[in-house]
Scaffold this motif. Structure first.
Motif, PDB file in Angstrom:
ATOM      1  N   GLU A 282      -2.652   5.162  -5.482  1.00 18.11           N
ATOM      2  CA  GLU A 282      -1.425   5.968  -5.516  1.00 18.11           C
ATOM      3  C   GLU A 282      -0.334   5.310  -6.348  1.00 18.11           C
ATOM      4  O   GLU A 282       0.413   5.990  -7.051  1.00 18.11           O
TER       5      GLU A 282
ATOM      6  N   ILE B 152       8.471   7.845  -7.021  1.00 14.88           N
ATOM      7  CA  ILE B 152       8.148   9.239  -7.331  1.00 14.88           C
ATOM      8  C   ILE B 152       8.467   9.482  -8.812  1.00 14.88           C
ATOM      9  O   ILE B 152       9.443   8.945  -9.338  1.00 14.88           O
TER      10      ILE B 152
ATOM     11  N   LYS C 191      -6.419   2.792  -1.157  1.00 12.16           N
ATOM     12  CA  LYS C 191      -5.845   4.108  -1.461  1.00 12.16           C
ATOM     13  C   LYS C 191      -4.416   3.941  -1.980  1.00 12.16           C
ATOM     14  O   LYS C 191      -4.010   4.619  -2.928  1.00 12.16           O
ATOM     15  N   GLY C 192      -3.682   3.009  -1.401  1.00 12.96           N
ATOM     16  CA  GLY C 192      -2.317   2.756  -1.863  1.00 12.96           C
ATOM     17  C   GLY C 192      -2.288   2.102  -3.245  1.00 12.96           C
ATOM     18  O   GLY C 192      -1.328   2.285  -4.001  1.00 12.96           O
TER      19      GLY C 192
ATOM     20  N   ALA D 210       0.802  -1.223   0.000  1.00 10.12           N
ATOM     21  CA  ALA D 210       0.000   0.000   0.000  1.00 10.12           C
ATOM     22  C   ALA D 210       0.834   1.272   0.000  1.00 10.12           C
ATOM     23  O   ALA D 210       0.290   2.358  -0.125  1.00 10.12           O
ATOM     24  N   THR D 211       2.123   1.150   0.152  1.00  7.30           N
ATOM     25  CA  THR D 211       2.928   2.346   0.404  1.00  7.30           C
ATOM     26  C   THR D 211       3.717   2.765  -0.829  1.00  7.30           C
ATOM     27  O   THR D 211       4.667   2.079  -1.238  1.00  7.30           O
ATOM     28  N   LEU D 212       3.334   3.895  -1.406  1.00  6.41           N
ATOM     29  CA  LEU D 212       4.084   4.486  -2.513  1.00  6.41           C
ATOM     30  C   LEU D 212       5.476   4.834  -2.013  1.00  6.41           C
ATOM     31  O   LEU D 212       5.630   5.549  -1.021  1.00  6.41           O
ATOM     32  N   ALA D 213       6.493   4.332  -2.688  1.00  4.14           N
ATOM     33  CA  ALA D 213       7.870   4.516  -2.213  1.00  4.14           C
ATOM     34  C   ALA D 213       8.515   5.725  -2.871  1.00  4.14           C
ATOM     35  O   ALA D 213       8.089   6.179  -3.935  1.00  4.14           O
ATOM     36  N   ALA D 214       9.571   6.228  -2.221  1.00  2.23           N
ATOM     37  CA  ALA D 214      10.332   7.330  -2.813  1.00  2.23           C
ATOM     38  C   ALA D 214      10.829   6.941  -4.197  1.00  2.23           C
ATOM     39  O   ALA D 214      10.872   7.769  -5.101  1.00  2.23           O
TER      40      ALA D 214
END
Lengths: 240, 240
Positions: free
Chosen positions: B96, B53, B92-93, B46-50
């Motif tokens: 994203e 970007i 949501k992740g 779920a976590t958009l990583a750096a």
């Protein structure tokens, strides 16, 4: 004053990182105690698991630590970039996991005459909260007739449904638009404005949301009574 | 018709699990092809990583697979329990990470006269989308003067900002309230209603959101022109 900053941005060398560092320094220089929950740096687990569903919950250490920080805080700042018109998933997952049954919801008496302690009452009552939000779009895009939707309506589910719900008073948000065009001069102006908001955290009047248990709503239907703002509907109706 | 169901619930033996299974069977029995992205079962990150970007993106296989499913689909159903007045963090992740630059946003010409292909145009134009949402609260709590906020406003950031933004037409949502009190009889009634909605996916009139690039908005301010619904403001102003 004790201030908790719950912060979500994947890149420390970002506008968000710089604003968070500024806030920490500014608050400490004013004599406040500051803790930061830097969700990306903590590698926060964003996914509420089946094993964390209320009936079978055994709270994990990461959740208990965040609940302890919330209890410690007088003011909680949530800082994030607006992604798809809401908070990043990692912060939404912080809410879902930290707001456990009996802490974030399901607090107080639940009956036909009292639907719990929420919307102005609850575990976090007496505390204040403020959003610090950056957006890539222009201020006009988020204006009352702007295409992205009015910003106060976009933030209502967070303000009213996440901050006010467990009892916090909600201060007007601090917003930075056009976040991708940031020169030194503009950054200096923005940090000066943010500093003023940080200096007045204890005195800024909160958004006047109606309290659930003080006569404005029919219980248990939870609809505004007919004689309360009779012409109003939608989010704005919940402002006193 | 090709139908993609993007589904988020941690517990297969839940109302959500049962409704999802019903929808898959019902659609297949009607001759449609169905794929399911069961985000919990997939252990979706779920976590958009750096590293994801835009400037430095190298799309990972899990993202490319989801984009391929979206391209394949004629209709996309997003099914989830309403948690803290929005979709679960894991979904949501998904948004994203899957809505990458050039796919979910940043599509088309960006200039002072055209702010990209979005809000009715974009990668997913020609497709239809529908939310299937369960909520623990009562329907009255989500009514126009209900304490939780009117449901059409709560869902606007998803409907308009996530589904309509990359071009999909948005059908009225299918909502189940009081999701925790579900007997056999009520479940049978609800699946019959859901079945009717699934049978009419291709013909149900979508929510009439205004298109960005067809004359209603000033560009680049992106504000509704003064002569368009001059008295309207807020989310409702974006309905034609």
């Amino acid at each position: 004053m004790n201030v908790l900053i719950v912060y979500a941005h994947p890149e420390p060398r970002s506008l968000n990182g710089a604003l968070k560092d500024f806030a920490v320094q500014h608050l400490r220089a004013a004599g406040h105690a500051v803790q930061v929950s830097d969700l990306y740096a903590m590698e926060w687990n964003a996914t509420l698991a089946a094993s964390e569903i209320p009936e079978r919950v055994h709270h994990r250490a990461d959740i208990l630590r965040e609940q302890e920080k919330l209890r410690w805080a007088d003011t909680v700042i949530f800082q994030f970039p607006l992604w798809w018109f809401s908070m990043p998933a990692i912060m939404k997952g912080w809410v879902e996991r930290v707001y456990t049954l009996g802490f974030g919801y399901g607090v107080g008496e639940h009956s036909d005459r009292r639907w719990g302690d929420r919307y102005g009452e609850g575990t976090l009552s007496g505390k204040r909260a403020m959003l610090v939000v950056t957006a890539g779009g222009w201020e006009s895009h988020y204006s009352p007739r702007g295409i992205n939707g009015a910003v106060d309506e976009l933030l209502f589910p967070i303000h009213h449904g996440i901050l006010y719900y467990p009892g916090m008073e909600v201060l007007p948000p601090f917003l930075v638009y056009k976040a991708r065009s940031m020169g030194e001069q503009r950054f200096a102006a923005i940090t000066e404005q943010l500093g003023q908001r940080l200096d007045t955290l204890a005195t800024t009047p909160p958004i006047p949301y109606r309290r659930q248990n003080h006569g404005d709503y029919d219980i248990p239907a939870m609809i505004l009574k007919a004689d309360i703002a009779p012409a109003a509907s939608g989010f704005a109706a919940h402002l006193a």
